[in-house]
Design an enzyme around this catalytic site. Structure first.
Site, PDB file in Angstrom:
ATOM      1  N   GLU A 110     -34.613  16.929 -16.741  1.00 44.32           N
ATOM      2  CA  GLU A 110     -34.175  16.431 -18.051  1.00 44.32           C
ATOM      3  C   GLU A 110     -32.955  15.530 -17.936  1.00 44.32           C
ATOM      4  O   GLU A 110     -32.329  15.200 -18.925  1.00 44.32           O
ATOM      5  CB  GLU A 110     -33.925  17.589 -19.024  1.00 44.32           C
ATOM      6  N   HIS A 154     -32.226  21.957 -32.970  1.00 40.79           N
ATOM      7  CA  HIS A 154     -32.964  23.199 -32.720  1.00 40.79           C
ATOM      8  C   HIS A 154     -33.533  23.814 -33.999  1.00 40.79           C
ATOM      9  O   HIS A 154     -34.504  24.545 -33.958  1.00 40.79           O
ATOM     10  CB  HIS A 154     -32.118  24.184 -31.928  1.00 40.79           C
ATOM     11  N   CYS A 178     -42.060  20.312 -21.180  1.00 40.94           N
ATOM     12  CA  CYS A 178     -41.773  21.341 -22.184  1.00 40.94           C
ATOM     13  C   CYS A 178     -40.918  20.793 -23.320  1.00 40.94           C
ATOM     14  O   CYS A 178     -40.560  21.507 -24.236  1.00 40.94           O
ATOM     15  CB  CYS A 178     -41.137  22.567 -21.552  1.00 40.94           C
ATOM     16  N   ASP A 200     -33.840  16.111 -23.836  1.00 43.34           N
ATOM     17  CA  ASP A 200     -32.599  15.687 -23.203  1.00 43.34           C
ATOM     18  C   ASP A 200     -32.815  14.430 -22.361  1.00 43.34           C
ATOM     19  O   ASP A 200     -31.957  13.555 -22.318  1.00 43.34           O
ATOM     20  CB  ASP A 200     -32.018  16.814 -22.343  1.00 43.34           C
TER      21      ASP A 200
HETATM   22  C1  PEP Z   1     -35.540  19.430 -23.466  1.00 45.15           C
HETATM   23  O1  PEP Z   1     -34.393  19.014 -23.290  1.00 45.15           O
HETATM   24  O2  PEP Z   1     -36.535  18.682 -23.585  1.00 45.15           O
HETATM   25  C2  PEP Z   1     -35.816  20.881 -23.540  1.00 45.15           C
HETATM   26  C3  PEP Z   1     -37.034  21.356 -23.537  1.00 45.15           C
HETATM   27  O3  PEP Z   1     -34.751  21.727 -23.648  1.00 45.15           O
HETATM   28  P1  PEP Z   1     -33.884  21.927 -24.994  1.00 45.15           P
HETATM   29  O4  PEP Z   1     -34.600  21.244 -26.120  1.00 45.15           O
HETATM   30  O5  PEP Z   1     -33.722  23.393 -25.209  1.00 45.15           O
HETATM   31  O6  PEP Z   1     -32.586  21.258 -24.633  1.00 45.15           O
HETATM   32 MG    MG Z   2     -32.823  20.358 -22.643  1.00 44.63          MG
END
Ligand code: PEP
Ligand code: MG
Length: 537
Positions: free
Chosen positions: A428, A187, A499, A452
Site C-alpha cells: 500500500e 472508515h 483488499c 492508501d
Molecule cells: C488500504 O489501504 O487499501 C487498506 C485496505 O487498508 P485501510 O483501508 O484499513 O487503510
Molecule cells: Mg491501508
C-alpha cells in the site's frame, strides 16, 4: 427538507432520525411558562445521568479496574452537588428559561470558577463539570448520544463520525448514515458499504434543524436525503426497498456457486471485516474466506490496550467460525485517522505519513508481541494467516520476522502450541510496489491496499472530502502498479490479491482477472455481485 450529498453505498433507507452532536452543541435559550415543571425535567435528567454513569462505572470496573473507573463515581457525586443544582434551579425560576440553557450557563460558570483556582486538583475539575453538564444537556435535548449501543433502529445524522464512535454502535440498528463532512474513503464509509447501509456524506444540512425522532428517507442511488417525507415519498421509498430486496434474492441464487469465468479462470473472493460480529455477514454472503480482518478495531473505542487473552478469544472465535477457510488477520494499523488516546501518539502535522501501523509495532515491540502471541495461539483453531500493514522496505519485513521468531521461541519454552501461519504484507506504499520483486522472495503473499496506495501515489489525502474529485483509483499509475505487483508475486510463486476498496469496483473486475489477480477481498455485501460479474466473463 431535501438535501443532496455524495453517496457511499447505493441503497434506500426509511426510518427515524438519530442526531449525534458533538459536545460543543450550541444550546438555545428558550422561555418556559412553568418553571416548576422545567425544574422537574432537570431533576429527572439528573437521575438518568446518574444511572448512565453507574452503568459506565460497572463496565469500566470490569474492563479497566477500580482506579480508572473512579471518575464515573466522582461525576455521580458532582451531579448531586448542592451549589450546582441550586444554581440551575434558581436560574430556571428567576429567568423562566429552559433547563438545557440553565445547565449550560451553570456548567460554564462553574468550569471557569474551577479553572481559576490555584489548586491543581480543583483546576482539573473544570473538565468534569463540563462533562456532566454535557451529559445533562444531551439527555434534556433527547440527542441520545453516548448510549450508542442501546439505540433504536435509526438513520444516524451527524457532523462526522470517527471510527471509534462508529465502533460503539450496534450495526444492526443503523438504517442509514447522513454526515455533513467525511470522505468516500473514510472508515465510516467503508463500514457503511460493508453493512449494506445506505449512506450519504457531504450533506449540507444544519444539524440544528434536524430533530431526533423525525422521519427521513436516505436515497443512496440518487444521493439525496429527505427529512420529514410526505406519505407519497414514504410509499415510494418502501416500494424501492422491496425492489432492492428482490434484486438481492436474485443474487442469493448465486450462493454456493464457484467464482469462475466461462473459460475456466478461477478467482478467490474473500471478505473484509472489522470485528468478530462481522463474521455473520461473511457467511451470509458466502465469501470463501476473510481477506482482511482490520484488527485495529479491537483497539478502538476503549480506554486501554486489549489484553492478549481478549485478542486471542477474538481471533480464535473468527477462525473457528470460518471452519478451516482462510482468515487473514492484519496486525494493528493504528494512527492516521484511527486515533486511540491510550497509545499517546501525540499530535502530528501529517499523521497519514506519520507514526502509524507497523512503525508503532517495530518501535514499541511489547505492543506488537502481545498481538503476535494472541495470533499464534489462535492458529490452533483454524486457518489463520498474518498480514503486516504499511510496509516500505525489506528491512522492516526482516525485523518483523525476527520478532515473530522471538515470540515463537517464548511460546516453545512455555509449551504453548501454535502452527506456522502464512505471512504476507499489505502492498500500500509506492515503495513496496517498486521493490515487490525483492519482497516477494520473503513473504507468502501480497494484498494490495489500494486505499492508501492511491493516496500515497497521487498525493491525495483519502480523508479530505475536498479532494474527492482528485482521488482517482482508476489512474493508470495505480493500475500499472497493481499489474507490477501481481507479476512480481507470480515470478516467485506467490499469490497476490487486492483488499482495498478498488477490489470491489465492478468496472475493473474484468481487468483484474486479466491481470491475473488471485484474490479480491471486498465488503461482504459485494461478494455475490462480483461472483456474478466473474461468471459472466
Ligand atoms: C488500504 O489501504 O487499501 C487498506 C485496505 O487498508 P485501510 O483501508 O484499513 O487503510
Ligand atoms: Mg491501508
Amino acid at each position: 427538507m431535501q438535501f443532496d450529498g455524495k453517496s457511499v453505498y447505493k441503497g434506500i433507507a426509511l426510518g427515524p432520525v438519530l442526531v449525534l452532536k458533538r459536545h460543543d452543541t450550541q444550546v438555545r435559550r428558550r422561555k418556559v411558562e412553568d418553571a416548576e415543571a422545567e425544574i422537574g425535567r432537570a431533576k429527572t435528567a439528573k437521575e438518568q445521568a446518574k444511572e448512565q454513569l453507574q452503568k459506565l462505572y460497572d463496565k469500566a470496573l470490569k474492563e479497566v479496574g477500580e482506579s480508572n473507573a473512579a471518575i464515573f463515581e466522582v461525576h455521580q457525586m458532582m451531579l448531586d452537588d448542592e451549589d450546582y443544582l441550586e444554581s440551575i434551579h434558581n436560574m430556571i425560576r428567576t429567568e423562566m428559561v429552559n433547563a438545557s440553557y440553565a445547565v449550560a450557563v451553570t456548567g460554564d460558570n462553574f468550569a471557569e470558577m474551577f479553572a481559576g483556582m490555584d489548586d491543581d486538583y480543583m483546576k482539573a475539575r473544570a473538565a468534569d463539570v463540563r462533562d456532566i453538564s454535557d451529559r445533562l444537556i444531551r439527555i434534556l435535548e433527547g440527542d441520545g448520544e453516548k448510549e450508542l449501543s442501546a439505540m433504536e433502529p435509526s438513520v444516524i445524522v451527524a457532523d462526522d463520525l470517527s471510527p471509534s464512535e462508529t465502533v460503539q454502535m450496534d450495526k444492526e440498528k443503523i438504517l442509514g448514515f447522513v454526515t455533513v463532512h467525511g470522505s468516500t474513503n473514510s472508515h465510516t464509509a467503508i463500514l457503511a458499504r460493508m453493512m449494506n447501509i445506505p449512506a450519504l456524506i457531504g450533506v449540507p444540512v444544519n444539524l440544528e434543524e434536524v430533530r431526533t425522532g423525525m422521519m427521513a428517507v436516505v436515497d443512496g442511488f440518487e444521493g439525496k436525503v429527505i427529512f420529514g417525507p410526505d406519505e407519497e415519498q414514504c410509499a415510494q421509498a418502501r416500494r424501492r426497498m422491496e425492489e432492492e430486496q428482490e434484486k438481492r434474492r436474485l443474487l442469493e441464487s448465486l450462493k454456493g456457486k464457484d467464482n469462475v469465468t466461462s473459460d475456466g479462470r478461477h478467482i478467490h473472493l474473500y471478505a473484509n471485516i472489522g470485528s468478530v460480529s462481522d463474521v455473520g455477514y461473511v457467511l451470509e454472503n458466502d465469501a470463501g474466506g476473510i481477506g482482511l480482518f482490520r484488527s485495529e478495531f479491537l483497539y478502538l473505542g476503549r480506554d486501554d490496550f486489549p489484553t492478549e487473552e481478549e485478542q486471542f478469544q477474538a481471533y480464535r472465535q473468527v477462525a473457528q467460525t470460518m471452519a478451516g477457510k482462510k482468515v487473514i488477520i492484519r496486525t494493528l494499523d493504528i494512527g492516521a485517522d484511527k486515533q486511540v488516546d491510550y497509545f499517546q501518539l501525540g499530535k502530528e502535522d501529517n499523521p497519514a505519513m506519520g507514526y502509524r501501523a507497523i512503525r508503532i509495532c517495530l518501535k514499541q515491540p511489547e505492543i506488537f508481541k502481545t498481538q503476535l502471541r494472541a495470533l499464534l495461539r489462535a492458529t490452533m483453531y483454524g486457518n489463520i494467516s498474518i498480514m503486516y500493514p504499511m510496509i516500505t522496505s525489506v528491512e522492516e519485513v526482516e525485523q518483523i520476522f525476527a520478532i515473530v521468531k522471538e515470540v515463537q521461541r517464548e511460546l516453545d519454552e512455555t509449551g504453548i502450541p501454535y502452527r506456522q501461519p502464512e505471512q504476507g504484507i499489505m502492498v500500500e506504499t509506492p515503495a513496496a510496489v517498486m521493490i515487490s520483486d525483492e519482497l516477494a522472495q520473503l513473504v507468502d503473499f501480497f494484498s494490495i491496499g489500494t486505499n492508501d496506495l492511491t493516496q500515497y501515489t497521487l498525493a491525495v489525502d483519502r480523508q479530505n472530502a475536498r479532494l474527492d474529485d482528485f482521488y482517482h483509483p482508476h489512474h493508470k499509475a495505480i493500475l500499472r502498479m497493481i499489474k507490477m505487483v501481481v507479476d512480481n508475486a507470480h515470478k516467485y510463486g506467490k499469490w497476490a490479491g487486492i483488499c482495498g476498496e478498488l477490489g470491489a469496483d465492478l468496472e475493473l473486475t474484468e481487468e483484474f482477472v486479466r491481470m491475473g489477480l488471485d484474490e479480491l477481498s471486498v465488503a461482504p455485501s459485494m461478494i455475490l455481485r462480483i461472483r456474478k460479474a466473474v461468471r459472466e466473463l
